[in-house]
Scaffold this active site. Sequence first.
Site, PDB file in Angstrom:
ATOM      1  N   ASP A 106       0.973  -1.195  -0.082  1.00 17.68           N
ATOM      2  CA  ASP A 106       0.036   0.150   0.117  1.00 17.68           C
ATOM      3  C   ASP A 106       0.865   1.241   0.055  1.00 17.68           C
ATOM      4  O   ASP A 106       2.008   1.173   0.377  1.00 17.68           O
ATOM      5  CB  ASP A 106      -0.775   0.001   1.248  1.00 17.68           C
ATOM      6  CG  ASP A 106      -1.835   1.102   1.335  1.00 17.68           C
ATOM      7  OD1 ASP A 106      -2.488   1.508   0.220  1.00 17.68           O
ATOM      8  OD2 ASP A 106      -1.877   1.942   2.367  1.00 17.68           O
ATOM      9  N   SER A 107       0.306   2.457  -0.074  1.00 17.96           N
ATOM     10  CA  SER A 107       0.999   3.688   0.032  1.00 17.96           C
ATOM     11  C   SER A 107       1.586   3.914   1.321  1.00 17.96           C
ATOM     12  O   SER A 107       2.481   4.816   1.339  1.00 17.96           O
ATOM     13  CB  SER A 107       0.242   4.793  -0.679  1.00 17.96           C
ATOM     14  OG  SER A 107      -1.142   4.711   0.048  1.00 17.96           O
ATOM     15  N   CYS A 131      -3.593  -0.936  -1.829  1.00 18.37           N
ATOM     16  CA  CYS A 131      -3.966   0.454  -2.140  1.00 18.37           C
ATOM     17  C   CYS A 131      -4.963   0.397  -3.181  1.00 18.37           C
ATOM     18  O   CYS A 131      -4.601  -0.104  -4.474  1.00 18.37           O
ATOM     19  CB  CYS A 131      -2.696   1.040  -2.581  1.00 18.37           C
ATOM     20  SG  CYS A 131      -3.090   2.919  -2.854  1.00 18.37           S
ATOM     21  N   GLU A 191      -6.234   9.247   9.502  1.00 17.75           N
ATOM     22  CA  GLU A 191      -4.961   9.250  10.020  1.00 17.75           C
ATOM     23  C   GLU A 191      -4.666   9.949  11.265  1.00 17.75           C
ATOM     24  O   GLU A 191      -3.995  10.162  12.156  1.00 17.75           O
ATOM     25  CB  GLU A 191      -3.865   9.787   8.951  1.00 17.75           C
ATOM     26  CG  GLU A 191      -3.884   8.677   8.003  1.00 17.75           C
ATOM     27  CD  GLU A 191      -2.523   8.686   7.040  1.00 17.75           C
ATOM     28  OE1 GLU A 191      -1.595   9.373   7.220  1.00 17.75           O
ATOM     29  OE2 GLU A 191      -2.389   7.966   6.016  1.00 17.75           O
ATOM     30  N   CYS A 205     -11.371   3.120  -0.674  1.00 10.57           N
ATOM     31  CA  CYS A 205     -10.146   3.497  -0.159  1.00 10.57           C
ATOM     32  C   CYS A 205      -9.948   2.652   1.125  1.00 10.57           C
ATOM     33  O   CYS A 205     -10.630   2.471   1.980  1.00 10.57           O
ATOM     34  CB  CYS A 205     -10.309   5.058   0.013  1.00 10.57           C
ATOM     35  SG  CYS A 205      -8.890   5.549   0.649  1.00 10.57           S
ATOM     36  N   HIS A 263      -8.615   3.705   3.686  1.00 11.87           N
ATOM     37  CA  HIS A 263      -8.803   4.392   4.973  1.00 11.87           C
ATOM     38  C   HIS A 263     -10.348   4.472   5.505  1.00 11.87           C
ATOM     39  O   HIS A 263     -10.598   4.723   6.642  1.00 11.87           O
ATOM     40  CB  HIS A 263      -8.173   5.800   4.962  1.00 11.87           C
ATOM     41  CG  HIS A 263      -6.606   5.977   4.871  1.00 11.87           C
ATOM     42  ND1 HIS A 263      -5.961   5.355   3.981  1.00 11.87           N
ATOM     43  CD2 HIS A 263      -6.042   6.689   5.688  1.00 11.87           C
ATOM     44  CE1 HIS A 263      -4.559   5.567   4.125  1.00 11.87           C
ATOM     45  NE2 HIS A 263      -4.573   6.597   5.358  1.00 11.87           N
TER      46      HIS A 263
HETATM   47  N1  DGL Z   1      -4.290   3.652   0.142  1.00  6.20           N
HETATM   48  C1  DGL Z   1      -4.651   4.963  -0.835  1.00  6.20           C
HETATM   49  C2  DGL Z   1      -5.690   4.268  -1.382  1.00  6.20           C
HETATM   50  O1  DGL Z   1      -6.624   3.319  -0.931  1.00  6.20           O
HETATM   51  C3  DGL Z   1      -5.438   6.187  -0.009  1.00  6.20           C
HETATM   52  C4  DGL Z   1      -4.048   6.799   0.626  1.00  6.20           C
HETATM   53  C5  DGL Z   1      -3.529   7.397  -0.578  1.00  6.20           C
HETATM   54  O2  DGL Z   1      -3.800   8.281  -1.233  1.00  6.20           O
HETATM   55  O3  DGL Z   1      -2.196   7.210  -0.857  1.00  6.20           O
HETATM   56  O4  DGL Z   1      -6.382   4.673  -2.419  1.00  6.20           O
END
Ligand code: DGL
Length: 268
Positions: free
Chosen positions: A12-13, A75, A154, A186, A188
């Site tokens: 993931d990011s 992600c 976050e 997403c 989050h």
């Molecule tokens: N992990 C990203 C997503 O699910 C969200 C956070 C980001 O923008 O990197 O799209």
Amino acid sequence: MDDNDLPIGVFDSGLGGLTVVRSIMEQLPDESILYLGDTARVPYGTKSPATVRRYALQSAQTLLKRGIKVLIVACNTASAHGLEAVQGETAVPVLGVVEPGARAAAEATRSGRIGVIGTRGTIASGEYRRALQSIAPKADVYAVHCPLFVPLAEEGWSNTDVAEGVARVYLAPLLDKGIDTLLLGCTHYPLLQDTLSQVAGDSVTIVDSAHATAATLAEVLDAMHLRRENQSAPEYRYLVTDAPELFREGGEAFLGHPLDSVEWIDLQ
Ligand code: DGL
């Protein structure tokens, strides 16, 4: 090592993919997991498709070199922009979160009116819309980007009046369309589930891509006879490209329990 004993690779990011890890731990408690969070380059949601694709390929290669049996692109933005590129360069099965999430939403809807929320990049890619329309061609899909949900989650502000106010603004156009299903596209957004339920009301079913992806992973492991059968406890390892301490501190809210070792790595 027997292939079945290898970990599930997840990238993931940053922190968000831990919601996918949490679902995997719940649904597949015997599996080991090797996680990579690209915390040096988060967020992906605001970056161009080409950049996200390049980052996704680097993360995939890093996990493959360490030995994994399946790769999960946790992600949503990376799944939307880079899944095919990663699949094209990877010898192990690769799962994204878009297809499983879309399938679960198509199963959940009664009216066929589905709302999708995600980052700017995910929504602009149109991948959720495409996936939903190929699974449920008659569905009406309404999609909006909700970038403020990421920093709210976050900051630990998911269940505050601020988050509720933001959710009212973002969800208004979807609720006006009479959606009966809201797909969280997403990593989050599962943290905001209570706030989103409250704003959307009882008539809207919330579907979470993280949960749906873990269920699809279980099917893939079964179909490929790749389940871990070792009786010893599974191992969980976390790699990050920046600030391991911050990741450990912030990660608990996403994972639901404290993280063990977090290791810094360089992807270059
Ligand atoms: N992990 C990203 C997503 O699910 C969200 C956070 C980001 O923008 O990197 O799209």
